[in-house]
Design an enzyme around this catalytic site. Structure first.
Site, PDB file in Angstrom:
ATOM      1  N   GLU A  85       0.835  -1.198   0.000  1.00  0.00           N
ATOM      2  CA  GLU A  85       0.000   0.000   0.000  1.00  0.00           C
ATOM      3  C   GLU A  85       0.874   1.255   0.000  1.00  0.00           C
ATOM      4  O   GLU A  85       1.972   1.264   0.529  1.00  0.00           O
ATOM      5  CB  GLU A  85      -0.904   0.008   1.234  1.00  0.00           C
ATOM      6  CG  GLU A  85      -1.934  -1.106   1.232  1.00  0.00           C
ATOM      7  CD  GLU A  85      -2.764  -1.115   2.504  1.00  0.00           C
ATOM      8  OE1 GLU A  85      -2.493  -0.280   3.394  1.00  0.00           O
ATOM      9  OE2 GLU A  85      -3.666  -1.965   2.605  1.00  0.00           O
ATOM     10  N   HIS A 138      -3.675  13.894 -25.031  1.00  0.00           N
ATOM     11  CA  HIS A 138      -3.864  13.130 -26.265  1.00  0.00           C
ATOM     12  C   HIS A 138      -4.961  13.728 -27.134  1.00  0.00           C
ATOM     13  O   HIS A 138      -4.867  13.708 -28.362  1.00  0.00           O
ATOM     14  CB  HIS A 138      -4.191  11.673 -25.915  1.00  0.00           C
ATOM     15  CG  HIS A 138      -4.274  10.777 -27.108  1.00  0.00           C
ATOM     16  ND1 HIS A 138      -3.200  10.534 -27.942  1.00  0.00           N
ATOM     17  CD2 HIS A 138      -5.308  10.071 -27.621  1.00  0.00           C
ATOM     18  CE1 HIS A 138      -3.563   9.713 -28.911  1.00  0.00           C
ATOM     19  NE2 HIS A 138      -4.850   9.417 -28.741  1.00  0.00           N
ATOM     20  N   ASP A 195      -1.281  10.689 -38.486  1.00  0.00           N
ATOM     21  CA  ASP A 195      -2.672  10.251 -38.611  1.00  0.00           C
ATOM     22  C   ASP A 195      -3.563  11.475 -38.803  1.00  0.00           C
ATOM     23  O   ASP A 195      -3.125  12.624 -38.636  1.00  0.00           O
ATOM     24  CB  ASP A 195      -3.124   9.447 -37.380  1.00  0.00           C
ATOM     25  CG  ASP A 195      -2.854  10.161 -36.066  1.00  0.00           C
ATOM     26  OD1 ASP A 195      -2.931  11.399 -36.044  1.00  0.00           O
ATOM     27  OD2 ASP A 195      -2.556   9.483 -35.074  1.00  0.00           O
ATOM     28  N   LYS A 246      -3.566   6.072 -41.727  1.00  0.00           N
ATOM     29  CA  LYS A 246      -3.221   4.700 -41.319  1.00  0.00           C
ATOM     30  C   LYS A 246      -4.487   3.908 -41.019  1.00  0.00           C
ATOM     31  O   LYS A 246      -5.483   4.441 -40.534  1.00  0.00           O
ATOM     32  CB  LYS A 246      -2.304   4.719 -40.098  1.00  0.00           C
ATOM     33  CG  LYS A 246      -2.881   5.363 -38.852  1.00  0.00           C
ATOM     34  CD  LYS A 246      -1.849   5.421 -37.746  1.00  0.00           C
ATOM     35  CE  LYS A 246      -2.430   6.103 -36.496  1.00  0.00           C
ATOM     36  NZ  LYS A 246      -1.414   6.237 -35.440  1.00  0.00           N
ATOM     37  N   ASP A 269       4.541   5.204 -28.318  1.00  0.00           N
ATOM     38  CA  ASP A 269       4.379   4.083 -27.386  1.00  0.00           C
ATOM     39  C   ASP A 269       5.331   2.942 -27.769  1.00  0.00           C
ATOM     40  O   ASP A 269       6.453   2.879 -27.292  1.00  0.00           O
ATOM     41  CB  ASP A 269       2.929   3.621 -27.387  1.00  0.00           C
ATOM     42  CG  ASP A 269       2.637   2.635 -26.270  1.00  0.00           C
ATOM     43  OD1 ASP A 269       3.551   2.337 -25.481  1.00  0.00           O
ATOM     44  OD2 ASP A 269       1.488   2.158 -26.164  1.00  0.00           O
ATOM     45  N   THR A 296       4.110   2.750 -35.265  1.00  0.00           N
ATOM     46  CA  THR A 296       3.508   3.695 -36.207  1.00  0.00           C
ATOM     47  C   THR A 296       4.529   4.664 -36.765  1.00  0.00           C
ATOM     48  O   THR A 296       4.620   4.875 -37.987  1.00  0.00           O
ATOM     49  CB  THR A 296       2.376   4.470 -35.511  1.00  0.00           C
ATOM     50  OG1 THR A 296       1.363   3.558 -35.087  1.00  0.00           O
ATOM     51  CG2 THR A 296       1.768   5.492 -36.458  1.00  0.00           C
TER      52      THR A 296
END
Length: 394
Positions: free
Chosen positions: A112, A203, A244, A274, A304, A308
């Site tokens: 915890e 994002h 994109d 894409k 990430d 891509t």
């Protein structure tokens, strides 16, 4: 003329013995007042005015007043950090010229989160720097408990600085029976009592609307840090490329920033469409625009697994691009991401330090890490001093 005595109700004349006796007493009290030193309440503005000597020049007086004002604003500012990105927090504190707040953020024996604030924050303006990057759930729980602890310690205002906002990609329902996780994280933060949120390159912009009207969100454009980096390069026929359709607006802002700040009027704009087979896997890419004999800069908000952006670099090279660069605010580089960038067709991949670095990243010659600490530090100071934030991006 007569006036009534409040005690007896009998009229007393102006030249009565009572007034005659009171006159010398009043004169005596005036004399005592001249000789005595009384303690008077003074406003902070009067203290600052009295602290500036009168025999200095106008310019020196102006500088002294500015310094006094800065010290007055900095007095109530406290900066704390979780374990998410301690190096970035220390850099922000150094830029602001203050010490990082003393706190313990550890673990109990059963795993915890253990949070303890080790200094007084009552009535203070508190800023907590904590990206919700991997390990995502641990960092989110640290942030929530730190905010709760500060609220219970009677902090006046709590602003969370989230360089990287986790769960941001789950911002809408793309299929049945899935959560909108970005909104749920916003509700958790709001329920804990956050007063303001500062983030870098969310994002998607609608995440700001997931917070209620009482919790303003400042979404900082990390692209201005990259603009300064690429503006110093000798670019030939530069073209800014969006990987994109959703990132075209971001690429357009980057292009306009380069054109305005470095007088590059011949910058082009292109887009890659894409088609994903599944999350994290791209099936096909098509280019919209001309990149032949051009230096291309792929602009995205995050990298990430780098699948891509590396495939986009290969497509641009196949279409005749001279050199390919990449810029992203958040370099997650999950799994094989770092190796893919090292083996890609890109000349250079530029990211910000919103996420902690690692020895593997530092060993990658194609990876360049820029600091976002000055931007965050100036934003924190402007919020604290009630100044404009948009002025930082002009």
């Amino acid at each position: 003329m007569d006036r009534a005595d409040n005690r007896s109700g009998n009229p007393i004349h102006e030249d009565s013995p009572t007034d005659t006796a009171a006159a010398p007493l009043q004169e005596k009290m005036k004399d005592v007042g001249k000789q005595s030193n009384y303690i008077q309440a003074t406003s902070p503005n009067q203290i600052i005015e009295n602290a500036v000597p009168a025999d200095i020049s106008i310019e020196e007086k102006r500088l002294e007043e500015a310094a006094q004002k800065a010290r007055k604003h900095a007095g109530g500012l406290k900066l704390f950090s979780g374990n998410g990105n301690l190096a970035l927090s220390l850099e922000i504190a150094k830029t602001l010229g203050i010490n990082l707040g003393k706190t313990t953020v550890g673990r109990f024996a059963d795993g915890e989160v253990n949070v303890k604030i080790l200094e007084n924050v009552r009535g203070k303006d508190v800023y907590v720097v904590q990206p919700t990057c991997p390990p995502v759930n641990d960092n989110i729980m640290e942030l929530l408990l730190m905010v709760s602890t500060l609220n219970r310690a009677s902090a006046r205002r709590i602003t969370v600085v989230i360089p990287y906002y986790g769960y941001a990609r789950q911002d809408r329902k793309m299929q049945a029976r899935v959560p909108i996780s970005a909104a749920d994280i916003a509700r958790l933060l709001e329920a804990m009592g956050v007063d303001r949120v500062i983030a870098v390159d969310l994002h998607c912009g609608q995440i700001q609307g997931f917070f209620g009207p009482r919790v303003p969100v400042d979404n900082l454009d990390g692209g201005i840090v990259g603009i300064d980096h690429f503006g110093g390069k000798d670019l030939h026929n530069p073209v800014v490329v969006s990987p994109d359709a959703g990132g075209v607006y971001r690429a357009k802002k980057f292009k306009e920033g380069l054109a305005y700040k470095y007088d590059m009027d011949d910058i082009g704009l292109a887009m890659i469409i894409k088609q994903r087979a599944r999350a994290g896997t791209v099936d096909q890419m098509d280019l919209v625009g001309d990149v032949k004999d051009c230096d291309c800069i792929i602009v995205d908000d995050m990298i990430d697994t780098a699948g891509t952006i590396c495939k986009a670099a290969a497509v641009l090279k196949d279409k005749g691009a001279r050199r390919v660069f990449a810029f992203a605010s958040h370099g997650l580089l999950s799994g094989p991401g770092n190796d893919r960038i090292r083996d890609s067709m890109m000349e250079e991949c530029v990211i910000l330090n919103t996420i902690p670095t690692s020895p593997q990243r530092e060993a990658n010659e194609k990876l360049v890490v820029l600091s976002v600490a000055p931007l965050l530090a100036h934003t924190i100071f402007n919020v604290h001093a009630k100044k404009s934030i948009s002025a930082l991006f002009k």
